[in-house]
Design a protein around this motif. Structure first.
Motif, short mmCIF file in Angstrom:
data_model
loop_
_atom_site.label_atom_id
_atom_site.label_comp_id
_atom_site.label_asym_id
_atom_site.label_seq_id
_atom_site.Cartn_x
_atom_site.Cartn_y
_atom_site.Cartn_z
N SER A 1 0.80 -1.23 0.00
CA SER A 1 0.00 0.00 0.00
C SER A 1 0.82 1.28 0.00
N HIS A 2 2.11 1.20 0.44
CA HIS A 2 2.93 2.41 0.54
C HIS A 2 4.24 2.32 -0.22
N ALA A 3 4.74 1.13 -0.45
CA ALA A 3 6.03 0.92 -1.13
C ALA A 3 7.14 1.78 -0.53
N PRO A 4 7.37 1.69 0.78
CA PRO A 4 8.39 2.53 1.42
C PRO A 4 9.79 1.99 1.17
N ARG A 5 10.78 2.84 1.45
CA ARG A 5 12.16 2.39 1.55
C ARG A 5 12.34 1.76 2.92
N VAL A 6 12.97 0.59 2.98
CA VAL A 6 13.20 -0.11 4.24
C VAL A 6 14.68 0.02 4.60
N ILE A 7 14.94 0.42 5.84
CA ILE A 7 16.30 0.53 6.36
C ILE A 7 16.44 -0.43 7.52
N THR A 8 17.43 -1.32 7.45
CA THR A 8 17.56 -2.37 8.45
C THR A 8 18.99 -2.85 8.54
N PRO A 9 19.40 -3.43 9.68
CA PRO A 9 20.76 -3.96 9.80
C PRO A 9 20.95 -5.25 8.99
N LEU A 10 22.20 -5.66 8.89
CA LEU A 10 22.61 -6.81 8.08
C LEU A 10 21.80 -8.06 8.41
N GLY A 11 21.37 -8.75 7.36
CA GLY A 11 20.69 -10.02 7.51
C GLY A 11 19.19 -9.96 7.62
N ASN A 12 18.67 -8.87 8.16
CA ASN A 12 17.22 -8.75 8.31
C ASN A 12 16.51 -8.60 6.97
N ASP A 13 17.23 -8.12 5.96
CA ASP A 13 16.64 -7.98 4.64
C ASP A 13 16.20 -9.32 4.06
N THR A 14 16.91 -10.38 4.40
CA THR A 14 16.54 -11.70 3.92
C THR A 14 15.15 -12.09 4.42
N ILE A 15 14.89 -11.85 5.69
CA ILE A 15 13.58 -12.15 6.28
C ILE A 15 12.51 -11.25 5.68
N ILE A 16 12.82 -9.98 5.54
CA ILE A 16 11.85 -9.01 5.03
C ILE A 16 11.48 -9.31 3.59
N HIS A 17 12.46 -9.65 2.77
CA HIS A 17 12.19 -9.92 1.35
C HIS A 17 11.40 -11.21 1.16
N ASP A 18 11.50 -12.12 2.12
CA ASP A 18 10.67 -13.33 2.04
C ASP A 18 9.19 -12.99 2.19
N ALA A 19 8.90 -11.89 2.91
CA ALA A 19 7.52 -11.46 3.10
C ALA A 19 7.03 -10.63 1.93
N HIS A 20 7.90 -9.76 1.41
CA HIS A 20 7.50 -8.88 0.31
C HIS A 20 8.77 -8.38 -0.38
N PRO A 21 8.83 -8.44 -1.69
CA PRO A 21 10.03 -8.00 -2.42
C PRO A 21 10.10 -6.48 -2.55
N PHE A 22 10.52 -5.81 -1.48
CA PHE A 22 10.63 -4.35 -1.51
C PHE A 22 11.65 -3.94 -2.57
N ASN A 23 11.32 -2.91 -3.32
CA ASN A 23 12.19 -2.45 -4.40
C ASN A 23 13.38 -1.65 -3.88
N ASN A 24 13.23 -1.08 -2.69
CA ASN A 24 14.26 -0.18 -2.19
C ASN A 24 14.57 -0.52 -0.74
N THR A 25 15.57 -1.33 -0.52
CA THR A 25 15.98 -1.72 0.82
C THR A 25 17.42 -1.30 1.06
N VAL A 26 17.65 -0.61 2.16
CA VAL A 26 18.99 -0.18 2.55
C VAL A 26 19.43 -1.07 3.70
N VAL A 27 20.50 -1.83 3.51
CA VAL A 27 21.01 -2.75 4.52
C VAL A 27 22.31 -2.17 5.08
N MET A 28 22.37 -2.04 6.41
CA MET A 28 23.47 -1.31 7.02
C MET A 28 24.17 -2.12 8.10
N ASP A 29 25.46 -1.90 8.21
CA ASP A 29 26.27 -2.44 9.30
C ASP A 29 26.52 -1.31 10.29
N TRP A 30 26.92 -1.68 11.51
CA TRP A 30 27.30 -0.65 12.48
C TRP A 30 28.39 0.24 11.88
#
Length: 358
Positions: free
Chosen positions: A170-199
């Motif tokens: 419904s919103h197609a937001p940019r997702v910002i998350t630490p390393l590894g969480n993108d794998t879980i998130i993309h399994d739920a929905h293939p977000f087009n814009n995900t920023v994966v960050m390390d400390w």
């Protein structure tokens, strides 16, 4: 305790309570992330440098059967859902509490959601695990356009795949998350814009908006074989109206990360800190700070204003529903901090944060 009651409280033993439930290292490798060894990643799992690991299953059972959990009321005052503005422009900063660690942050024309959970349970299943005690402080359909979603770590009370899927559709937001969480998130929905960050990473989004990924003392797990395979983090957000420091979950850890954030980033307009899910202390202290520790962390950051969260929505631990805000008031008085500077928001409440004056 009967088996059914135990399952309802623990969410099938699957790392629901962020520091409350430990899981084993059954996997030969890391299912979420592959990357170089660092000072907080050993090639398989992440860790808190010099910190403490979450407690194990025997301690979990000792806690669960101690009989010291304070019952939450079955009937609570009704929540009046907020109706947030579509956009908040310029230096104005408004935070609306949805519930637990879910907040809407509005400033500089951006709408940011933290750890969004609209589901009825913070659990891997719909029939067991911690159940929502209060409805969301913003109905999902009343959300303004969401530009950015922050997911701080993968515990079920912070990473809710059902809500993320709804937001993606419904919103197609940019997702910002630490390393590894993108794998879980993309399994739920293939977000087009995900920023994966390390400390230590920073991402400049333009127009004076910069996200910094920073350490906090916590851990991660969603099942029995993925303990600490995804990173946890705090975030420092630079905005034209000042800096926002947001932590989803953390232990106080002698204040080392609070000292570091002050030294690295200087003046902070708003610190958003967890104040709940902290009893019993012998079990929770390393991973969940209590209100007194949150206020000490607030003092160490020298932030102008603060918001306390992570209480009153899902009963994850032993303390009563009103214990965190009551303890917060006592901690603020003891520290000589005026009540208007640090607020424990309830669902539907808003904080129009004053502009910090140096």
């Amino acid at each position: 305790m009967k088996r059914r009651q135990f399952l309802k409280r623990t969410g099938l033993g699957l790392a629901v309570a962020g520091g409350g439930l430990a899981a084993g290292n059954a996997m030969a490798g890391n299912r979420y992330y592959s990357g170089p060894v660092s000072d907080h990643f050993d090639g398989k799992i992440f860790f808190n440098p010099g910190g403490k690991e979450p407690r194990g299953v025997l301690d979990l059972l000792r806690w669960q059967f101690d009989g010291k959990r304070t019952a939450w009321p079955t009937s609570l005052p009704p929540v009046t859902p907020a109706k947030p503005e579509r956009r908040i422009e310029g230096n104005r900063l408004v935070v609306t509490m949805v519930g637990h660690a879910t907040m809407l942050i509005q400033t500089a024309g951006l709408n940011i959601l933290t750890d969004p959970v609209w589901s009825e349970r913070a659990s891997p299943v719909s029939f067991a695990g911690p159940k929502r005690a209060t409805p969301p402080g913003i109905t999902f359909d009343a959300l303004p356009p969401i530009d950015i979603v922050i997911v701080t770590h993968n515990h079920y009370d912070h990473l809710d795949v059902a809500t993320l899927k709804r937001l993606g559709q419904s919103h197609a937001p940019r997702v910002i998350t630490p390393l590894g969480n993108d794998t879980i998130i993309h399994d739920a929905h293939p977000f087009n814009n995900t920023v994966v960050m390390d400390w230590g990473d920073r991402v400049d989004l333009g127009n004076g908006i910069v996200f910094h990924c920073e350490p906090c003392h916590h851990w991660s797990a969603r099942g029995m074989g993925d303990r600490r395979m995804a990173l946890w983090a705090a975030f420092l957000i630079e905005t034209p109206g000042g800096k926002i420091y947001h932590i989803g979950d953390t232990g106080f850890a002698e204040g080392q990360n609070y000292h570091a954030i002050r030294q690295k980033h200087g003046d902070i307009r708003l610190a958003i800190l967890p104040i709940g899910a902290y009893e019993p202390r012998w079990f929770m202290k390393a991973q969940h700070q209590d209100p007194a520790e949150a206020i000490e962390g607030f003092r160490l950051t020298a932030a102008a204003f603060g918001i306390g969260h992570h209480f009153g929505t899902f009963q994850l631990t032993n303390e009563g529903i009103d214990a965190p805000p009551q303890a917060l008031v006592h901690a603020m008085r003891a520290a000589g901090i005026a009540e208007n500077r640090f607020q424990g928001l309830r669902p539907g409440q808003q904080f129009d944060v004053p502009l910090a004056v140096s």
